[in-house]
Each structure stands twice: as C-alpha cells, then as structure tokens.
Enzyme design. Structure first.
Site, PDB file in Angstrom:
ATOM      1  N   ASP A  94      -3.159  41.529  37.007  1.00  0.00           N
ATOM      2  CA  ASP A  94      -2.496  40.230  37.037  1.00  0.00           C
ATOM      3  C   ASP A  94      -1.402  40.287  38.099  1.00  0.00           C
ATOM      4  O   ASP A  94      -0.984  41.349  38.526  1.00  0.00           O
ATOM      5  CB  ASP A  94      -2.008  39.784  35.657  1.00  0.00           C
ATOM      6  N   ASP A 266      -8.032  38.914  27.852  1.00  0.00           N
ATOM      7  CA  ASP A 266      -7.309  40.173  27.751  1.00  0.00           C
ATOM      8  C   ASP A 266      -6.180  39.993  26.760  1.00  0.00           C
ATOM      9  O   ASP A 266      -5.662  38.883  26.599  1.00  0.00           O
ATOM     10  CB  ASP A 266      -6.694  40.553  29.100  1.00  0.00           C
ATOM     11  N   CYS A 304     -19.274  51.197  11.069  1.00  0.00           N
ATOM     12  CA  CYS A 304     -18.703  51.104  12.415  1.00  0.00           C
ATOM     13  C   CYS A 304     -19.056  52.386  13.164  1.00  0.00           C
ATOM     14  O   CYS A 304     -18.949  53.479  12.605  1.00  0.00           O
ATOM     15  CB  CYS A 304     -17.187  50.919  12.354  1.00  0.00           C
ATOM     16  N   CYS A 306     -17.587  53.577  15.904  1.00  0.00           N
ATOM     17  CA  CYS A 306     -16.543  54.100  16.789  1.00  0.00           C
ATOM     18  C   CYS A 306     -16.209  55.548  16.406  1.00  0.00           C
ATOM     19  O   CYS A 306     -16.536  56.007  15.314  1.00  0.00           O
ATOM     20  CB  CYS A 306     -15.295  53.219  16.752  1.00  0.00           C
ATOM     21  N   CYS A 309     -14.214  55.986  13.068  1.00  0.00           N
ATOM     22  CA  CYS A 309     -14.967  55.770  11.832  1.00  0.00           C
ATOM     23  C   CYS A 309     -16.053  56.823  11.623  1.00  0.00           C
ATOM     24  O   CYS A 309     -16.410  57.148  10.499  1.00  0.00           O
ATOM     25  CB  CYS A 309     -15.560  54.368  11.822  1.00  0.00           C
ATOM     26  N   HIS A 335     -10.555  52.206  17.255  1.00  0.00           N
ATOM     27  CA  HIS A 335     -11.329  51.330  16.365  1.00  0.00           C
ATOM     28  C   HIS A 335     -11.111  49.850  16.699  1.00  0.00           C
ATOM     29  O   HIS A 335     -12.062  49.073  16.758  1.00  0.00           O
ATOM     30  CB  HIS A 335     -10.981  51.592  14.889  1.00  0.00           C
TER      31      HIS A 335
HETATM   32 ZN   LIG Z   1     -14.409  52.053  13.764  1.00  0.00          ZN
END
Ligand SMILES: [Zn+2]
Length: 373
Positions: A94, A266, A304, A306, A309, A335
């Site tokens: 930006d 964003d 999940c 990720c 997790c 996460h």
């Molecule tokens: Zn997760």
C-alpha cells in the site's frame, strides 16, 4: 511477463460475485483472494514456509513502514523486498497514504503531505512521486497510487476538494510510475457520499491503472454504510481489471464484498486475533485463553487441515497462551489465516457452481458470525 493480467473466469448467476485469476511476475493468484498482512516485511510470527503452507497466494506489505525502517538504503542494497525477506510469491504494497494520514502532526498541500517522522521528529514530505519511488525501490508486484485518506466526519465540502486532489495525485502517481515489472492500482475515494464516490470513480477509472481499489471504507463506519457503497459502486469498477477493497477481513465483510463483485481483501484481523488468543472457526470465534480448554484434547477445529490443528490440542495451546509462549500466538495465527484463506476457497467453489448466495446462507446459519455488523 511484466505487468499483471486479469482473467475473468465466471460470474455467479444470482449475485455479482466473480471468480477470476491474476497473472503476476511471481505467479498466479486465484480470486477472490484474502491477502495476509506483513506490515514490516513479516507476517507476524510466521516463517515463509508457514505462510506458504496455509496456501497464501499473495501477501501485503506497507510502503510507509518500510520507508521508515529499514529505510530505502537497505531496501536498495537487498534489491527489493522479495530478496530481503526471501519471499518468491506475489506481494502488494500500500502507498502509505493511510498511515501518513493517521499521524496527528501533518499538513496537506497540493504538493503532498508534510509530516514529522514518528521515529526522530524530522520533517518528511510525502508526495505521489515520492511514494512511487519508495514502492518501486521495494519492488512489490502491485503498488498503490498515493491518495488522501479522509475521515468521513470532515464533511461534504472537504471531501469534495479531497476527491479532486486524490485525482490529481493519482495522475501524478501514474506519470511517476516507471517500473515495468510492477503494476499500479488506483484508489477510488469519496467516503459515504454517493455523488462524490461516483465523481471519484469516473476520475480514477479514466486513468489506465492495472487495477482499482475502493478506499476509505473499513475505517469505523457502520455496516449499512459500507454495504450501501459496495452495492452501488462495487460492480461499477471496470470488469476487466482486479477490484480491491482495502482493510476487509472479517467473514461478514468478506461475504458482503465478494457478493458485490470485489476480488481482493487484506486485513490484520486474523493475526491480531491470533496474538490475543482468539481463533476463527466455522462455528464462530473461540477464546482459547478460557480455562474450559485446559483439559481439551481436541484441536482448535475438527477437520481443519492447518498445521496447528493437525498437531496440537486446545489444552496445549491454552497452556502456551497462559505462559505467554510465542508458539501459542503463532499456532492460532496459522489457523486463523488458514481459516480466512479456505473460507475464500469455498466461496470460489460456490461462485463456480452459481451457488454463492446458498453458501452464504449456510455459512451464517451454521456459525455465530453476524450476517451484518
Ligand atoms: Zn486449524
């Protein structure tokens, strides 16, 4: 390839939601897309591998902060931000407009904004030309024109002058921008005044920028106010260029923006909430600091994929937060970004199947996120 190229793949039959693809010098970005924020050339607490593993296609950095520190001498010496932070995927900067206008001690003139450095009090003049020089030195794939960020409370007359000044600054930004492998986006201002938004939109889109942003939203206005602007102007932005709405990152606002034809967003929200111990899940927000997680063997979110997790329990993360261990904040940030990015992935699928509005309904009926906020 030198500049970005936008491909419109599909528009949802029952809303203005669009599925697209942006080709950049550092790879392809599918849209709609959520961009994690790396203000100081780091997405707080995450390594580049961790950012890539959450399927982030592009990150955002901040020209104003990088200009102050490390400063352009160092940025030049490292030949730009991609080398400096060893990030080889797309990156957007930006212009620093928003940060300059957040400073208390600043003076606006036709030339630009004179302000005191928050570091040492020295006087600095930020102009469209200076902002282009900074962003070209940083070497982002997408740079933003230098605009005036106006508080809607300053009234109609001020906003009118400001819209015209932003147009003159946009033309100066466009003329000063020479870097061939960097694209430049223009920013439509006008606050909450319909006629001034329309005026700004006509002015800014008359310049052949590579993409367009709606600025001056997500600055504390009511949901209904941003909804009105998005409904009226989102789809008026050119169809053959990417459309970016700045500072958006909550599920509520991302759904609203996508529904009205916006492509890029964003926000610091997922990482900021992560650092404060709050996780975003498909059910709603989850406070991992709460003592009820102490003996909980389940991950932040079942199903999940990720890293947090797949590897750790709520009980462990609760302990890390209690001890103020940095890993706790990193795990929740991973996460939360994964959640935002994959929520957008689901939106993409829904747009492709012309079921965006059904997906939106389902999302809000299964979670505690407000449909409006
Ligand atoms: Zn997760």
């Amino acid at each position: 390839m030198s500049k970005i190229k936008y491909e419109l793949l599909h528009v949802d039959k029952y809303s203005k939601a669009r599925r697209g693809r942006i080709h950049t010098p550092h790879g392809i970005i599918e849209t709609p897309v959520f961009m994690p924020v790396g203000t100081n050339s780091t997405v707080k607490g995450l390594t580049n591998d961790q950012i890539k593993n959450i399927d982030s296609e592009i990150i955002l950095s901040n020209a104003f902060h990088l200009f102050l520190r490390p400063g352009m001498e160092i940025m030049k010496d490292f030949e730009g931000i991609h080398n400096f932070m060893n990030w080889n995927k797309p990156l957007l900067t930006d212009s620093g407009g928003f940060q300059v206008f957040s400073l208390k001690d600043r003076k606006i003139s036709e030339e630009g904004v004179l302000f005191r450095s928050p570091l040492d009090g020295s006087k600095i003049m930020m102009t469209p030309e200076k902002s282009m020089e900074i962003q070209q030195t940083i070497g982002s794939d997408i740079a933003m024109a230098f605009d005036e960020c106006v508080n809607a409370k300053w009234g109609y007359e001020y906003m009118k002058d400001s819209v015209d000044r932003t147009y003159r600054w946009a033309k100066r930004s466009f003329e000063a921008h020479k870097k061939e492998n960097q694209s430049l986006f223009g920013i439509v201002q006008g606050g909450l005044f319909s006629d001034l938004r329309q005026r700004s939109l006509e002015q800014i889109t008359s310049i052949p920028f590579d993409g367009f942003a709606l600025g001056g939203l997500a600055v504390g206005e009511k949901y209904q106010e941003s909804e009105k602007v998005l409904k009226e102007f989102g789809d008026k932005l050119p169809k053959d260029k990417p459309r970016y709405i700045m500072g958006i990152g909550s599920p509520t606002m991302m759904f609203l923006s996508v529904e009205n034809g916006m492509d890029m967003f964003d926000c610091v929200l997922p990482t900021r909430m992560g650092r404060h111990g709050t996780a975003l899940t498909w059910n709603g927000k989850l406070n991992l600091k709460s003592a009820k997680n102490k003996f909980d063997h389940s991950p932040i979110e079942n199903d999940c994929n990720c890293y947090a997790c797949k590897n750790h329990t709520r009980g462990y993360i609760n302990h890390l937060l209690k001890r103020d261990e940095m890993l706790g904040k990193t795990l929740i940030s991973i996460h939360n970004l994964y959640f935002n990015i994959h929520l957008i992935h689901k939106m993409r699928e829904a747009i492709e199947n012309d079921s965006f509005l059904d997906f939106k309904k389902e999302f809000f009926s299964n979670s505690s996120y407000p449909l409006q906020n």
